[in-house]
Scaffold this motif. Structure first.
Motif, PDB file in Angstrom:
ATOM      1  N   LEU A   1       0.846  -1.192   0.000  1.00 23.93           N
ATOM      2  CA  LEU A   1       0.000   0.000   0.000  1.00 23.93           C
ATOM      3  C   LEU A   1       0.884   1.246   0.000  1.00 23.93           C
ATOM      4  O   LEU A   1       0.677   2.165  -0.770  1.00 23.93           O
ATOM      5  N   ASP A   2       1.891   1.253   0.875  1.00 25.90           N
ATOM      6  CA  ASP A   2       2.878   2.327   0.967  1.00 25.90           C
ATOM      7  C   ASP A   2       4.243   1.685   0.759  1.00 25.90           C
ATOM      8  O   ASP A   2       4.706   0.929   1.610  1.00 25.90           O
ATOM      9  N   ARG A   3       4.882   1.953  -0.339  1.00 26.24           N
ATOM     10  CA  ARG A   3       6.150   1.277  -0.678  1.00 26.24           C
ATOM     11  C   ARG A   3       7.306   1.641   0.235  1.00 26.24           C
ATOM     12  O   ARG A   3       8.341   0.999   0.214  1.00 26.24           O
ATOM     13  N   SER A   4       7.139   2.648   1.061  1.00 24.10           N
ATOM     14  CA  SER A   4       8.198   3.013   2.009  1.00 24.10           C
ATOM     15  C   SER A   4       8.091   2.211   3.309  1.00 24.10           C
ATOM     16  O   SER A   4       8.956   2.309   4.172  1.00 24.10           O
ATOM     17  N   ARG A   5       7.036   1.416   3.457  1.00 25.77           N
ATOM     18  CA  ARG A   5       6.824   0.603   4.653  1.00 25.77           C
ATOM     19  C   ARG A   5       6.792  -0.871   4.310  1.00 25.77           C
ATOM     20  O   ARG A   5       6.462  -1.257   3.197  1.00 25.77           O
ATOM     21  N   SER A   6       7.092  -1.704   5.291  1.00 22.55           N
ATOM     22  CA  SER A   6       7.051  -3.156   5.124  1.00 22.55           C
ATOM     23  C   SER A   6       5.621  -3.669   5.209  1.00 22.55           C
ATOM     24  O   SER A   6       4.775  -3.070   5.862  1.00 22.55           O
ATOM     25  N   ILE A   7       5.400  -4.800   4.552  1.00 19.34           N
ATOM     26  CA  ILE A   7       4.164  -5.563   4.760  1.00 19.34           C
ATOM     27  C   ILE A   7       4.464  -6.505   5.916  1.00 19.34           C
ATOM     28  O   ILE A   7       5.525  -7.117   5.964  1.00 19.34           O
ATOM     29  N   ARG A   8       3.531  -6.622   6.838  1.00 14.43           N
ATOM     30  CA  ARG A   8       3.696  -7.636   7.873  1.00 14.43           C
ATOM     31  C   ARG A   8       2.392  -8.374   8.058  1.00 14.43           C
ATOM     32  O   ARG A   8       1.316  -7.779   8.075  1.00 14.43           O
ATOM     33  N   ILE A   9       2.517  -9.681   8.156  1.00 19.28           N
ATOM     34  CA  ILE A   9       1.369 -10.572   8.326  1.00 19.28           C
ATOM     35  C   ILE A   9       1.678 -11.444   9.534  1.00 19.28           C
ATOM     36  O   ILE A   9       2.720 -12.095   9.579  1.00 19.28           O
ATOM     37  N   GLN A  10       0.776 -11.450  10.502  1.00 15.21           N
ATOM     38  CA  GLN A  10       0.983 -12.191  11.740  1.00 15.21           C
ATOM     39  C   GLN A  10      -0.220 -13.083  12.003  1.00 15.21           C
ATOM     40  O   GLN A  10      -1.357 -12.624  11.933  1.00 15.21           O
ATOM     41  N   LEU A  11       0.036 -14.339  12.290  1.00 16.04           N
ATOM     42  CA  LEU A  11      -1.012 -15.297  12.631  1.00 16.04           C
ATOM     43  C   LEU A  11      -0.755 -15.825  14.035  1.00 16.04           C
ATOM     44  O   LEU A  11       0.358 -16.253  14.339  1.00 16.04           O
ATOM     45  N   SER A  12      -1.778 -15.795  14.875  1.00 17.54           N
ATOM     46  CA  SER A  12      -1.669 -16.357  16.222  1.00 17.54           C
ATOM     47  C   SER A  12      -2.590 -17.566  16.314  1.00 17.54           C
ATOM     48  O   SER A  12      -3.760 -17.487  15.954  1.00 17.54           O
ATOM     49  N   PHE A  13      -2.017 -18.655  16.795  1.00 17.64           N
ATOM     50  CA  PHE A  13      -2.756 -19.909  16.933  1.00 17.64           C
ATOM     51  C   PHE A  13      -2.851 -20.284  18.405  1.00 17.64           C
ATOM     52  O   PHE A  13      -1.939 -20.022  19.186  1.00 17.64           O
ATOM     53  N   SER A  14      -3.947 -20.915  18.774  1.00 13.89           N
ATOM     54  CA  SER A  14      -4.111 -21.460  20.120  1.00 13.89           C
ATOM     55  C   SER A  14      -4.515 -22.930  19.979  1.00 13.89           C
ATOM     56  O   SER A  14      -4.765 -23.409  18.879  1.00 13.89           O
ATOM     57  N   GLU A  15      -4.552 -23.595  21.111  1.00 12.55           N
ATOM     58  CA  GLU A  15      -4.946 -25.009  21.162  1.00 12.55           C
ATOM     59  C   GLU A  15      -4.085 -25.886  20.249  1.00 12.55           C
ATOM     60  O   GLU A  15      -4.572 -26.833  19.634  1.00 12.55           O
ATOM     61  N   VAL A  16      -2.793 -25.573  20.172  1.00 18.09           N
ATOM     62  CA  VAL A  16      -1.872 -26.393  19.381  1.00 18.09           C
ATOM     63  C   VAL A  16      -1.638 -27.680  20.164  1.00 18.09           C
ATOM     64  O   VAL A  16      -1.177 -27.658  21.304  1.00 18.09           O
ATOM     65  N   SER A  17      -1.985 -28.813  19.564  1.00 16.74           N
ATOM     66  CA  SER A  17      -1.921 -30.098  20.258  1.00 16.74           C
ATOM     67  C   SER A  17      -0.763 -30.949  19.746  1.00 16.74           C
ATOM     68  O   SER A  17      -0.141 -30.648  18.726  1.00 16.74           O
ATOM     69  N   GLU A  18      -0.532 -32.019  20.449  1.00 18.55           N
ATOM     70  CA  GLU A  18       0.492 -32.982  20.035  1.00 18.55           C
ATOM     71  C   GLU A  18       0.138 -33.580  18.675  1.00 18.55           C
ATOM     72  O   GLU A  18       1.003 -33.816  17.837  1.00 18.55           O
ATOM     73  N   ALA A  19      -1.137 -33.808  18.427  1.00 17.34           N
ATOM     74  CA  ALA A  19      -1.587 -34.341  17.131  1.00 17.34           C
ATOM     75  C   ALA A  19      -1.249 -33.371  16.003  1.00 17.34           C
ATOM     76  O   ALA A  19      -0.861 -33.792  14.908  1.00 17.34           O
ATOM     77  N   ASP A  20      -1.384 -32.060  16.256  1.00 17.15           N
ATOM     78  CA  ASP A  20      -1.018 -31.058  15.249  1.00 17.15           C
ATOM     79  C   ASP A  20       0.474 -31.139  14.944  1.00 17.15           C
ATOM     80  O   ASP A  20       0.883 -31.076  13.790  1.00 17.15           O
ATOM     81  N   LEU A  21       1.276 -31.260  15.983  1.00 22.07           N
ATOM     82  CA  LEU A  21       2.728 -31.314  15.802  1.00 22.07           C
ATOM     83  C   LEU A  21       3.160 -32.574  15.063  1.00 22.07           C
ATOM     84  O   LEU A  21       4.123 -32.547  14.293  1.00 22.07           O
ATOM     85  N   LYS A  22       2.456 -33.675  15.259  1.00 26.43           N
ATOM     86  CA  LYS A  22       2.808 -34.930  14.586  1.00 26.43           C
ATOM     87  C   LYS A  22       2.618 -34.846  13.078  1.00 26.43           C
ATOM     88  O   LYS A  22       3.209 -35.632  12.344  1.00 26.43           O
ATOM     89  N   ARG A  23       1.838 -33.903  12.604  1.00 28.80           N
ATOM     90  CA  ARG A  23       1.639 -33.732  11.159  1.00 28.80           C
ATOM     91  C   ARG A  23       2.847 -33.092  10.482  1.00 28.80           C
ATOM     92  O   ARG A  23       2.953 -33.108   9.262  1.00 28.80           O
ATOM     93  N   LEU A  24       3.732 -32.494  11.274  1.00 29.43           N
ATOM     94  CA  LEU A  24       4.904 -31.810  10.721  1.00 29.43           C
ATOM     95  C   LEU A  24       6.057 -32.782  10.497  1.00 29.43           C
ATOM     96  O   LEU A  24       6.176 -33.785  11.202  1.00 29.43           O
ATOM     97  N   GLU A  25       6.928 -32.442   9.555  1.00 27.92           N
ATOM     98  CA  GLU A  25       8.157 -33.214   9.365  1.00 27.92           C
ATOM     99  C   GLU A  25       9.003 -33.075  10.622  1.00 27.92           C
ATOM    100  O   GLU A  25       8.921 -32.070  11.326  1.00 27.92           O
ATOM    101  N   ASP A  26       9.860 -34.087  10.888  1.00 30.94           N
ATOM    102  CA  ASP A  26      10.645 -34.101  12.122  1.00 30.94           C
ATOM    103  C   ASP A  26      11.419 -32.811  12.362  1.00 30.94           C
ATOM    104  O   ASP A  26      11.391 -32.260  13.454  1.00 30.94           O
ATOM    105  N   GLY A  27      12.117 -32.308  11.348  1.00 32.19           N
ATOM    106  CA  GLY A  27      12.918 -31.093  11.508  1.00 32.19           C
ATOM    107  C   GLY A  27      12.082 -29.886  11.864  1.00 32.19           C
ATOM    108  O   GLY A  27      12.441 -29.089  12.730  1.00 32.19           O
ATOM    109  N   HIS A  28      10.943 -29.751  11.203  1.00 33.17           N
ATOM    110  CA  HIS A  28      10.051 -28.627  11.495  1.00 33.17           C
ATOM    111  C   HIS A  28       9.432 -28.784  12.876  1.00 33.17           C
ATOM    112  O   HIS A  28       9.301 -27.815  13.626  1.00 33.17           O
ATOM    113  N   ARG A  29       9.041 -30.001  13.215  1.00 34.79           N
ATOM    114  CA  ARG A  29       8.403 -30.252  14.511  1.00 34.79           C
ATOM    115  C   ARG A  29       9.332 -29.861  15.652  1.00 34.79           C
ATOM    116  O   ARG A  29       8.925 -29.180  16.588  1.00 34.79           O
ATOM    117  N   THR A  30      10.595 -30.267  15.565  1.00 36.14           N
ATOM    118  CA  THR A  30      11.563 -29.955  16.609  1.00 36.14           C
ATOM    119  C   THR A  30      11.697 -28.454  16.786  1.00 36.14           C
ATOM    120  O   THR A  30      11.721 -27.944  17.909  1.00 36.14           O
TER     121      THR A  30
END
Length: 153
Positions: free
Chosen positions: A57-86
């Motif tokens: 929108l304004d080329r002199s400023r950065s774009i920033r996108i932030q996502l906040s998650f809750s209720e992250v469970s062990e089952a959610d983490l198991k879906r990730l590859e080992d390196g990412h999960r760690t």
């Protein structure tokens, strides 16, 4: 895992948007209100997309996108590859994690987690952290090294 909030700054027609979600999310607005831009920002974040000149929108400023998650469970983490999960497991606090991408210019933005920000740039809120300022430029690389592996520009 539940998406709790989306924060978007300087993306297309959106100056600053902070959207909290309940269990049921519905995005309603008039034509040209920015509904599609919210989804396009979410898509760019999740698919590791690149920013182009027209995304700023304004080329002199950065774009920033932030996502906040809750209720992250062990089952959610198991879906990730080992390196990412760690790496991700270390960032979760009380089942919550905040992830962000900052685009200083066209191209890919570096990824950050709430622990990836220097302590002076993280402010405690009610039951969660809010990220206020991000080190994003290549000149700040030394400042962010050691906080999150491979997250610096």
């Amino acid at each position: 895992m539940r998406l709790e909030t989306i924060k978007i700054e300087n993306f297309r027609g959106l100056t600053h948007v902070d959207i909290p979600f309940s269990r049921f999310g519905c995005l309603i607005g008039e034509n040209n209100a920015g509904k599609s831009s919210v989804f396009q920002a979410l898509n760019m974040f999740l698919k590791s997309g690149t920013a182009v000149d027209t995304d700023f929108l304004d080329r002199s400023r950065s774009i920033r996108i932030q996502l906040s998650f809750s209720e992250v469970s062990e089952a959610d983490l198991k879906r990730l590859e080992d390196g990412h999960r760690t790496r991700i497991e270390r960032e979760i606090r009380d089942g919550r994690i905040t992830l962000a991408k900052v685009y200083k210019g066209p191209g890919r933005g570096p990824s950050w987690s709430s622990r990836g920000f220097p302590r002076s740039q993280v402010h405690e809120g009610r039951n969660r952290r809010h990220i206020e300022v991000w080190a994003t430029s290549r000149s700040n690389r030394r400042q962010c090294e050691g906080h999150v592996p491979r997250s610096c520009p």
